[in-house]
Design an enzyme around this catalytic site. Structure first.
Site, PDB file in Angstrom:
ATOM      1  N   HIS A 124      26.552  45.023  -1.530  1.00  0.00           N
ATOM      2  CA  HIS A 124      25.515  44.455  -2.399  1.00  0.00           C
ATOM      3  C   HIS A 124      25.039  45.568  -3.333  1.00  0.00           C
ATOM      4  O   HIS A 124      25.065  46.747  -2.966  1.00  0.00           O
ATOM      5  CB  HIS A 124      24.370  43.987  -1.492  1.00  0.00           C
ATOM      6  CG  HIS A 124      23.260  43.256  -2.163  1.00  0.00           C
ATOM      7  ND1 HIS A 124      22.284  43.902  -2.877  1.00  0.00           N
ATOM      8  CD2 HIS A 124      22.953  41.935  -2.197  1.00  0.00           C
ATOM      9  CE1 HIS A 124      21.420  43.004  -3.335  1.00  0.00           C
ATOM     10  NE2 HIS A 124      21.798  41.800  -2.935  1.00  0.00           N
ATOM     11  N   ASP A 182      23.651  48.828   6.015  1.00  0.00           N
ATOM     12  CA  ASP A 182      22.886  47.775   5.356  1.00  0.00           C
ATOM     13  C   ASP A 182      22.979  46.556   6.271  1.00  0.00           C
ATOM     14  O   ASP A 182      24.009  45.867   6.306  1.00  0.00           O
ATOM     15  CB  ASP A 182      23.486  47.493   3.974  1.00  0.00           C
ATOM     16  CG  ASP A 182      22.807  46.312   3.291  1.00  0.00           C
ATOM     17  OD1 ASP A 182      21.997  45.625   3.931  1.00  0.00           O
ATOM     18  OD2 ASP A 182      23.110  46.075   2.100  1.00  0.00           O
ATOM     19  N   GLN A 236      22.145  41.322   6.348  1.00  0.00           N
ATOM     20  CA  GLN A 236      22.752  40.039   6.740  1.00  0.00           C
ATOM     21  C   GLN A 236      23.145  40.006   8.208  1.00  0.00           C
ATOM     22  O   GLN A 236      23.739  39.026   8.655  1.00  0.00           O
ATOM     23  CB  GLN A 236      24.003  39.760   5.876  1.00  0.00           C
ATOM     24  CG  GLN A 236      23.728  39.627   4.397  1.00  0.00           C
ATOM     25  CD  GLN A 236      22.943  38.365   4.017  1.00  0.00           C
ATOM     26  OE1 GLN A 236      22.723  37.471   4.848  1.00  0.00           O
ATOM     27  NE2 GLN A 236      22.508  38.288   2.775  1.00  0.00           N
ATOM     28  N   LYS A 257      14.782  37.388   5.015  1.00  0.00           N
ATOM     29  CA  LYS A 257      16.036  36.731   5.404  1.00  0.00           C
ATOM     30  C   LYS A 257      16.041  36.406   6.897  1.00  0.00           C
ATOM     31  O   LYS A 257      17.069  36.033   7.458  1.00  0.00           O
ATOM     32  CB  LYS A 257      17.227  37.635   5.070  1.00  0.00           C
ATOM     33  CG  LYS A 257      17.464  37.808   3.573  1.00  0.00           C
ATOM     34  CD  LYS A 257      18.710  38.627   3.320  1.00  0.00           C
ATOM     35  CE  LYS A 257      18.716  39.326   1.996  1.00  0.00           C
ATOM     36  NZ  LYS A 257      18.984  38.472   0.858  1.00  0.00           N
ATOM     37  N   CYS A 289      24.896  39.509  -6.526  1.00  0.00           N
ATOM     38  CA  CYS A 289      24.588  40.954  -6.531  1.00  0.00           C
ATOM     39  C   CYS A 289      25.743  41.762  -5.941  1.00  0.00           C
ATOM     40  O   CYS A 289      25.525  42.744  -5.216  1.00  0.00           O
ATOM     41  CB  CYS A 289      23.295  41.275  -5.793  1.00  0.00           C
ATOM     42  SG  CYS A 289      21.860  40.621  -6.607  1.00  0.00           S
TER      43      CYS A 289
HETATM   44  N1  PMP Z   1      21.955  43.989   1.175  1.00  0.00           N
HETATM   45  C1  PMP Z   1      22.504  42.786   1.414  1.00  0.00           C
HETATM   46  C2  PMP Z   1      23.806  42.714   2.160  1.00  0.00           C
HETATM   47  C3  PMP Z   1      21.859  41.642   0.956  1.00  0.00           C
HETATM   48  O1  PMP Z   1      22.414  40.453   1.189  1.00  0.00           O
HETATM   49  C4  PMP Z   1      20.639  41.770   0.261  1.00  0.00           C
HETATM   50  C5  PMP Z   1      19.908  40.529  -0.253  1.00  0.00           C
HETATM   51  N2  PMP Z   1      20.703  39.613  -0.912  1.00  0.00           N
HETATM   52  C6  PMP Z   1      20.110  43.039   0.052  1.00  0.00           C
HETATM   53  C7  PMP Z   1      20.797  44.123   0.522  1.00  0.00           C
HETATM   54  C8  PMP Z   1      18.829  43.259  -0.697  1.00  0.00           C
HETATM   55  O2  PMP Z   1      17.761  42.679  -0.048  1.00  0.00           O
HETATM   56  P1  PMP Z   1      16.338  42.603  -0.781  1.00  0.00           P
HETATM   57  O3  PMP Z   1      16.597  41.992  -2.119  1.00  0.00           O
HETATM   58  O4  PMP Z   1      15.563  41.707   0.111  1.00  0.00           O
HETATM   59  O5  PMP Z   1      15.798  43.965  -0.854  1.00  0.00           O
END
Ligand code: PMP
Length: 425
Positions: free
Chosen positions: A139, A216, A219, A242, A381
């Site tokens: 991401h 990270d 998920q 999430k 993203c």
């Molecule tokens: N890493 C991953 C794998 C994600 O799916 C996301 C959210 N889509 C993020 C980071 C970023 O999370 P946030 O926008 O809540 O900071």
């Protein structure tokens, strides 16, 4: 007050129980909503999840009955807020398998947690010629902070390749590790492909090369048990929204000796022991990294969400979502003209990105919305991943434990209807 330091004990984890989504759906007011006169089917859980009544009520109760700023007041309300904020930290410690309170930093989300490490640890430890390894399925939150660090320091970001079916190339990862590698920053679960990465093996290989690992876990923590002691990760980032919690709250876990040695990132109130005209002395962990008024109501919401998830059972959630993903994979792959990205059901969490031949992903999402099905469309993203897959955009259905097999069937039917609409054109 529960602000003593040290490890937080955890109760033994339950084994998986059969999960019945209907037992829990009633707790989610929004799941009663109708969209275009039909019951909402919410398949956008990788972007954010819905909130049970218990989380909403816990936050409202805090505002209505205990609300005052934390840490600084001697008065009763401030102590009540502080106690609840610090108890929320204990709840996070237990979720992560019993880590120490000093190792859990509240941030405003996954993105901020990763940026904190890139800024604080990165600026102190990374220099010209060093390498940061990231994968092609990251991401942007786990790409851009490392690119920015590379710009500041002259280090290089190197990309661990993935296979055509969306699996991390572990062999390549092993051969890319060298004495130049300072950090491997890797997602536990891809937010596009649903790929479950072999985190423990990656960490073991990185540690054998004296490199650190940031996971990270945005998920993974919401969907499966997390035992950080078995991972032995150096840094782990995830967010509250999430996992049934509110927005504006996230967690950075870091090993204590690493966090101890890192400089504070933001300066301000709360993160200092004392301030003089000549300079300041930072506070101990975890306060050192929590400058300003922290999102304490949100932390209490997150703790309530964690308790709720633990009642459902993290193992049961993981098993149930894999079943849903398998069902969806079977249903969608049986439709001619639908291409699913990523690995088979056994290596996949409850995330399915797909493409319908001849239909742009945005049109897919728009038509599915007419069937009251919420999916996301775009690059999610993860632009480098979409370039690797050679598609500009995908549609993504992502599940949580409150989704049902009937909803998955309706997705299949709605995709078939979408194809009919475009065949007519
Ligand atoms: N890493 C991953 C794998 C994600 O799916 C996301 C959210 N889509 C993020 C980071 C970023 O999370 P946030 O926008 O809540 O900071």
């Amino acid at each position: 007050m529960s602000t003593t330091s040290g490890r937080v004990k955890v109760a033994a984890q339950d084994g998986p129980r059969e999960l019945d989504p209907h037992q829990w759906r009633g707790d989610f007011p929004i799941l009663e909503k109708k969209v275009h006169d039909q019951p909402l089917i919410y398949f956008d859980n990788a972007a954010t999840t819905q909130k049970p009544r218990q989380v909403l009520e816990a936050m409202e109760k805090l505002y209505a009955e205990h609300y005052a700023n934390v840490h600084r007041g001697i008065h009763t309300l401030s102590e009540e807020s502080t106690d609840r904020y610090e108890a929320a930290r204990d709840t996070v410690c237990r979720l992560l398998g019993g880590v120490s309170r000093e190792e859990v930093i509240f941030t405003c989300g996954t993105t901020e947690a990763i940026n904190l490490v890139a800024r604080s640890w990165g600026d102190q430890n990374v220099s010209q010629g060093d390498e940061i390894l990231i994968s092609e399925m990251e991401h942007h939150a786990n790409i851009v902070p490392w690119q920015q660090l590379a710009e500041r320091t002259g280090a290089t970001v190197r990309w661990i390749p993935i296979s055509d079916d969306g699996m991390l190339d572990q062999e390549a990862c092993g051969s890319m590790l060298s004495s130049r590698t300072k950090l491997v920053a890797i997602t536990a679960v891809s937010n596009v492909l649903g790929t479950i990465n072999p985190i423990k093996q990656i960490i073991d290989a990185a540690h054998a090369n004296d490199a650190l690992v940031l996971v990270d876990a945005a998920q993974s923590v919401p969907h499966a048990p997390t035992d950080l002691q078995s991972w032995n990760a150096d840094f782990v980032a995830f967010g509250g929204h999430k996992m049934l919690g509110p927005t504006g709250i996230g967690v950075l876990y870091g090993k204590r000796q690493l966090l101890d040695a890192m400089p504070p990132c933001l300066g301000g109130g709360g993160m200092i022991r004392r301030v003089r005209k000549e300079g300041f002395e930072p506070a101990d962990l975890p306060d050192k990294f929590e400058a300003g008024t922290p999102p304490f109501v949100e932390a209490i919401g997150l703790a309530t969400a964690i308790e709720y998830l633990q009642q459902v059972g993290m193992q049961s959630i993981a098993a149930y979502e894999q079943q849903l993903a398998k069902l969806a994979m079977e249903r969608l792959s049986a439709i001619e003209g639908v291409r699913i990205f990523g690995p088979g059901a056994t290596d996949r969490a409850g995330i399915i990105s797909f493409q319908i031949d001849g239909v742009h992903a945005h049109d897919v999402a728009q038509i599915l919305d007419r069937f009251s099905i919420a999916v996301r469309a775009g690059h999610h993203c993860a632009m480098p991943l979409h370039l690797r897959l050679q598609v500009p955009a995908t549609a993504r259905a992502s599940f949580y434990f409150y989704n049902t097999s009937e909803e998955v069937e309706k997705l299949g039917v709605a995709i078939e209807e979408t194809q009919k609409v475009f065949r007519k054109k």
